[in-house]
Design a protein around this motif. Structure first.
Motif, PDB file in Angstrom:
ATOM      1  N   GLU A 104      -5.641   6.452  15.052  1.00  0.00           N
ATOM      2  CA  GLU A 104      -5.561   5.279  15.925  1.00  0.00           C
ATOM      3  C   GLU A 104      -4.964   4.080  15.196  1.00  0.00           C
ATOM      4  OE1 GLU A 104      -9.363   4.602  17.734  1.00  0.00           O
ATOM      5  OE2 GLU A 104      -9.298   6.453  18.895  1.00  0.00           O
ATOM      6  N   VAL A 105      -3.833   4.331  14.552  1.00  0.00           N
ATOM      7  CA  VAL A 105      -3.110   3.275  13.845  1.00  0.00           C
ATOM      8  C   VAL A 105      -1.619   3.592  13.966  1.00  0.00           C
ATOM      9  CG1 VAL A 105      -3.243   4.483  11.626  1.00  0.00           C
ATOM     10  CG2 VAL A 105      -2.926   2.008  11.663  1.00  0.00           C
ATOM     11  N   SER A 106      -0.797   2.571  14.048  1.00  0.00           N
ATOM     12  CA  SER A 106       0.629   2.800  14.240  1.00  0.00           C
ATOM     13  C   SER A 106       1.256   3.443  13.005  1.00  0.00           C
ATOM     14  CB  SER A 106       1.349   1.469  14.530  1.00  0.00           C
ATOM     15  OG  SER A 106       1.380   0.656  13.368  1.00  0.00           O
ATOM     16  N   ILE A 107       2.366   4.126  13.223  1.00  0.00           N
ATOM     17  CA  ILE A 107       3.104   4.726  12.113  1.00  0.00           C
ATOM     18  C   ILE A 107       3.566   3.645  11.146  1.00  0.00           C
ATOM     19  CG2 ILE A 107       5.182   6.029  11.493  1.00  0.00           C
ATOM     20  CD1 ILE A 107       4.885   7.552  14.131  1.00  0.00           C
ATOM     21  N   ASP A 108       3.963   2.477  11.686  1.00  0.00           N
ATOM     22  CA  ASP A 108       4.395   1.365  10.832  1.00  0.00           C
ATOM     23  C   ASP A 108       3.290   0.958   9.865  1.00  0.00           C
ATOM     24  OD1 ASP A 108       7.122   0.600  11.698  1.00  0.00           O
ATOM     25  OD2 ASP A 108       6.152   0.307  13.631  1.00  0.00           O
ATOM     26  N   LYS A 109       2.067   0.832  10.376  1.00  0.00           N
ATOM     27  CA  LYS A 109       0.966   0.417   9.511  1.00  0.00           C
ATOM     28  C   LYS A 109       0.615   1.513   8.513  1.00  0.00           C
ATOM     29  CE  LYS A 109      -2.189  -2.480  10.621  1.00  0.00           C
ATOM     30  NZ  LYS A 109      -3.366  -3.185  11.180  1.00  0.00           N
ATOM     31  N   LEU A 110       0.712   2.769   8.924  1.00  0.00           N
ATOM     32  CA  LEU A 110       0.473   3.853   7.986  1.00  0.00           C
ATOM     33  C   LEU A 110       1.458   3.795   6.815  1.00  0.00           C
ATOM     34  CD1 LEU A 110      -0.248   7.011  10.186  1.00  0.00           C
ATOM     35  CD2 LEU A 110      -1.782   5.963   8.507  1.00  0.00           C
ATOM     36  N   LEU A 158       0.841  -1.194   0.000  1.00  0.00           N
ATOM     37  CA  LEU A 158       0.000   0.000   0.000  1.00  0.00           C
ATOM     38  C   LEU A 158       0.874   1.241   0.000  1.00  0.00           C
ATOM     39  CD1 LEU A 158      -2.696  -0.820   2.657  1.00  0.00           C
ATOM     40  CD2 LEU A 158      -3.056  -0.495   0.237  1.00  0.00           C
ATOM     41  N   THR A 159       0.471   2.269  -0.711  1.00  0.00           N
ATOM     42  CA  THR A 159       1.182   3.530  -0.617  1.00  0.00           C
ATOM     43  C   THR A 159       0.788   4.215   0.678  1.00  0.00           C
ATOM     44  OG1 THR A 159      -0.544   4.774  -1.741  1.00  0.00           O
ATOM     45  CG2 THR A 159       1.141   3.734  -3.128  1.00  0.00           C
ATOM     46  N   PHE A 160       1.657   5.092   1.123  1.00  0.00           N
ATOM     47  CA  PHE A 160       1.412   5.840   2.354  1.00  0.00           C
ATOM     48  C   PHE A 160       0.106   6.623   2.239  1.00  0.00           C
ATOM     49  CE2 PHE A 160       3.496   9.175   5.351  1.00  0.00           C
ATOM     50  CZ  PHE A 160       2.781   8.647   6.417  1.00  0.00           C
ATOM     51  N   GLY A 161      -0.080   7.291   1.106  1.00  0.00           N
ATOM     52  CA  GLY A 161      -1.280   8.108   0.927  1.00  0.00           C
ATOM     53  C   GLY A 161      -2.552   7.310   0.973  1.00  0.00           C
ATOM     54  N   LYS A 162      -2.560   6.137   0.343  1.00  0.00           N
ATOM     55  CA  LYS A 162      -3.754   5.294   0.358  1.00  0.00           C
ATOM     56  C   LYS A 162      -4.066   4.823   1.767  1.00  0.00           C
ATOM     57  CE  LYS A 162      -3.661   3.611  -4.404  1.00  0.00           C
ATOM     58  NZ  LYS A 162      -3.522   2.430  -5.296  1.00  0.00           N
ATOM     59  N   ASN A 163      -3.014   4.573   2.556  1.00  0.00           N
ATOM     60  CA  ASN A 163      -3.242   4.165   3.947  1.00  0.00           C
ATOM     61  C   ASN A 163      -3.877   5.293   4.754  1.00  0.00           C
ATOM     62  OD1 ASN A 163      -2.398   1.516   3.921  1.00  0.00           O
ATOM     63  ND2 ASN A 163      -0.269   2.026   4.333  1.00  0.00           N
ATOM     64  N   ILE A 164      -3.402   6.519   4.549  1.00  0.00           N
ATOM     65  CA  ILE A 164      -3.997   7.653   5.260  1.00  0.00           C
ATOM     66  C   ILE A 164      -5.474   7.754   4.910  1.00  0.00           C
ATOM     67  CG2 ILE A 164      -4.017  10.168   5.487  1.00  0.00           C
ATOM     68  CD1 ILE A 164      -0.981  10.117   4.978  1.00  0.00           C
ATOM     69  N   SER A 165      -5.783   7.638   3.630  1.00  0.00           N
ATOM     70  CA  SER A 165      -7.178   7.714   3.179  1.00  0.00           C
ATOM     71  C   SER A 165      -8.017   6.594   3.789  1.00  0.00           C
ATOM     72  CB  SER A 165      -7.226   7.647   1.657  1.00  0.00           C
ATOM     73  OG  SER A 165      -8.564   7.600   1.196  1.00  0.00           O
TER      74      SER A 165
END
Length: 274
Positions: free
Chosen positions: A57-63, A3-10
């Motif tokens: 509410e998600v870790s930086i690693d998962k983001l 996953l891209t970082f941006g898609k995870n944020i979304s």
């Protein structure tokens, strides 16, 4: 399949039911900045990451697309660690459906989503499919590898969480038996859109999912990360595909050593070109 970082944020923003404007306000930035993050045009400043992690509410690693498991995430980890096979070695009847509908006249690419100890994935590999599989349980992955080695076939198996996994490779067959209840309701449309997108023309999905029925008591496992589906919900994701088979069954189960029943919806759908 990252996953891209941006898609995870979304993704995690939408799971929290937060708009871009609301997220921007909490971070003290413009909503245009959030929009650019989510489309991959820019990235957050490193100083924003802790606040972003707290709000979503998600870790930086998962983001950032790195799944870190600090504790057991599957109730089956201990069961799979035993020498015997918790689910046995007999392939699911759904495997034979795949063989009859899309027989391996060539090495079709097949993805087993949530392969457990690998009995179905290895069965497909023995029958000539090009098999990739993933599961969240380390013990299940190791068992899949050992079973494949013992039977002289190859399965590309790896660890992944169904909630984070997105496809970027096309498959002819997507297969999942009794795993989709781990997908949170807020992620289902996104995940199934991804699954449909990365399915080859005339490819098939062969899926089953547990459904809730008022006359069937909850399963004894009572998994905190399981999410109920309702009858017909699975089928609704395939309104523009050819539904070759769909059914609802009720069956007896003895998992956890306690006799009980399950209701399940099953579907076989084919991606027909328009």
């Amino acid at each position: 399949m990252k996953l891209t970082f941006g898609k995870n944020i979304s993704k995690y923003r939408k799971l929290k039911n937060i708009t871009q404007e609301e997220l921007a306000s909490k971070l003290g930035i413009t909503f245009q900045a959030v929009s650019k993050w989510e489309t991959g045009q820019t990235y957050p400043d490193i100083t924003q990451l802790p606040n972003l992690s707290d709000i979503l509410e998600v870790s930086i690693d998962k983001l950032m697309g790195h799944a870190v498991y600090e504790k057991k995430v599957s109730i089956y980890e201990d069961e799979y660690a035993r020498d015997d096979y918790y689910w046995g070695l007999i392939p699911s009847t759904m495997c034979y459906k795949v063989l009859s509908i899309l027989p391996p006249a060539k090495p079709f690419k097949l993805l087993d989503i949530g392969c457990g100890e690998g009995k179905d994935a290895v069965f497909f590999a023995r029958n000539g499919y090009d098999v990739t599989a993933f599961d969240i349980a380390d013990a299940g992955i190791e068992k899949t590898k050992r079973l494949a080695d013992k039977l002289g076939v190859h399965v590309n198996v790896f660890k992944a969480d169904i909630l984070d996994m997105r496809l970027d490779t096309c498959y002819d067959i997507l297969y999942s038996n009794g795993v989709l209840h781990y997908i949170k309701p807020g992620l289902r449309e996104e995940i199934f859109t991804n699954y449909r997108q990365y399915t080859a023309t005339n490819g098939i999905h062969v899926f089953s999912v547990f459904v809730v029925k008022p006359f069937i008591p909850p399963a004894p496992e009572n998994e905190s990360n399981a999410h109920t589906w309702i009858s017909g919900e699975l089928f609704s994701h395939y309104s523009d595909w050819m539904i070759k088979e769909c059914e609802e069954i009720i069956f007896d189960c003895n998992s956890a050593g306690i006799p009980h029943k399950h209701a399940m919806n099953r579907i076989i759908a084919e991606k027909i070109p328009w």
